[in-house]
Design a protein around this motif. Structure first.
Motif, PDB file in Angstrom:
ATOM      1  N   LEU A  97       5.689   2.766  -3.556  1.00  0.00           N
ATOM      2  CA  LEU A  97       4.991   4.015  -3.333  1.00  0.00           C
ATOM      3  C   LEU A  97       4.299   3.891  -1.992  1.00  0.00           C
ATOM      4  N   THR A  98       4.510   4.843  -1.109  1.00  0.00           N
ATOM      5  CA  THR A  98       3.842   4.784   0.187  1.00  0.00           C
ATOM      6  C   THR A  98       3.438   6.192   0.614  1.00  0.00           C
ATOM      7  N   THR A  99       2.378   6.271   1.387  1.00  0.00           N
ATOM      8  CA  THR A  99       1.884   7.553   1.856  1.00  0.00           C
ATOM      9  C   THR A  99       2.020   7.650   3.364  1.00  0.00           C
ATOM     10  N   SER A 100       2.001   8.868   3.844  1.00  0.00           N
ATOM     11  CA  SER A 100       1.889   9.104   5.277  1.00  0.00           C
ATOM     12  C   SER A 100       0.998  10.309   5.465  1.00  0.00           C
ATOM     13  N   GLY A 156       7.579  -4.916  -8.863  1.00  0.00           N
ATOM     14  CA  GLY A 156       8.869  -5.537  -9.178  1.00  0.00           C
ATOM     15  C   GLY A 156       9.380  -6.347  -8.013  1.00  0.00           C
ATOM     16  N   ALA A 157      10.662  -6.210  -7.710  1.00  0.00           N
ATOM     17  CA  ALA A 157      11.245  -6.904  -6.566  1.00  0.00           C
ATOM     18  C   ALA A 157      10.869  -6.207  -5.267  1.00  0.00           C
ATOM     19  N   ILE A 206       8.427   7.746  -2.793  1.00  0.00           N
ATOM     20  CA  ILE A 206       8.683   6.746  -3.838  1.00  0.00           C
ATOM     21  C   ILE A 206      10.073   6.172  -3.609  1.00  0.00           C
ATOM     22  N   TYR A 207      10.130   4.870  -3.373  1.00  0.00           N
ATOM     23  CA  TYR A 207      11.400   4.175  -3.206  1.00  0.00           C
ATOM     24  C   TYR A 207      11.703   3.435  -4.502  1.00  0.00           C
ATOM     25  N   ASN A 208      12.943   3.484  -4.940  1.00  0.00           N
ATOM     26  CA  ASN A 208      13.357   2.778  -6.147  1.00  0.00           C
ATOM     27  C   ASN A 208      14.527   1.895  -5.781  1.00  0.00           C
ATOM     28  N   SER A 209      14.323   0.587  -5.852  1.00  0.00           N
ATOM     29  CA  SER A 209      15.381  -0.344  -5.459  1.00  0.00           C
ATOM     30  C   SER A 209      16.262  -0.760  -6.634  1.00  0.00           C
ATOM     31  N   ASN A 217       2.300  -5.981  -5.842  1.00  0.00           N
ATOM     32  CA  ASN A 217       1.407  -5.491  -6.886  1.00  0.00           C
ATOM     33  C   ASN A 217       1.892  -5.816  -8.289  1.00  0.00           C
ATOM     34  N   GLY A 218       2.817  -6.749  -8.429  1.00  0.00           N
ATOM     35  CA  GLY A 218       3.271  -7.204  -9.738  1.00  0.00           C
ATOM     36  C   GLY A 218       4.426  -6.386 -10.280  1.00  0.00           C
ATOM     37  N   ASP A 219       4.625  -6.491 -11.590  1.00  0.00           N
ATOM     38  CA  ASP A 219       5.718  -5.801 -12.269  1.00  0.00           C
ATOM     39  C   ASP A 219       5.195  -4.578 -13.016  1.00  0.00           C
ATOM     40  N   LEU A 220       6.072  -3.613 -13.209  1.00  0.00           N
ATOM     41  CA  LEU A 220       5.769  -2.446 -14.032  1.00  0.00           C
ATOM     42  C   LEU A 220       6.738  -2.414 -15.197  1.00  0.00           C
TER      43      LEU A 220
END
Length: 130
Positions: free
Chosen positions: A1-4, A41-42, A105-108, A64-67
């Motif tokens: 998750l990133t903001t601009s 996550g990764a 929101i990026y999902n790898s 920030n760990g795993d969800l």
């Protein structure tokens, strides 16, 4: 998750809550410039922070760990945002007004359909080797 913060370079803060209203993580300025980034996550492995942020290299690598599976809620605002530990308690006492904040929101993780195709490719590859 990133903001601009768009063209105005807004100083953002971001918080993530679980479905029960418990604060999972929050960030101020871990992104590029004054933006905020959370990585789970990764991670995406994308350069989403300055070179000294996100584990010291600027790459979103799950700092920030795993969800776990579930529903999550994102709160985004301008500095200074206070993220309470429970009850979706988010209050901003920032004095800036105006501007736009973008949340990306990026999902790898591959989509389930892509995983199925990868599984089929593996079966075909195994069959060819025989």
């Amino acid at each position: 998750l990133t903001t601009s913060g768009g063209l105005t370079d807004i100083d953002t803060e971001i918080g993530l809550y679980d479905s029960l209203g418990n604060l999972v993580a929050n960030d101020d300025d871990n992104g590029i410039g004054l933006t905020s980034t959370l990585s789970f996550g990764a991670g995406s492995g994308l350069m989403l922070g300055d070179e000294f942020n996100l584990g010291g290299n600027g790459l979103a690598e799950g700092e920030n760990g795993d969800l776990g599976m579930g529903m999550y809620f994102v709160a985004v605002g301008e500095f200074n945002v206070n993220f309470g530990p429970t009850g979706f308690d988010v209050v901003s006492d920032g004095t800036d007004i105006g501007g736009n904040i973008t949340l990306t929101i990026y999902n790898s993780v591959p989509a389930p359909g892509a995983l199925c195709l990868l599984g089929l490719a593996g079966l075909c590859g195994t069959r060819r080797r025989k």
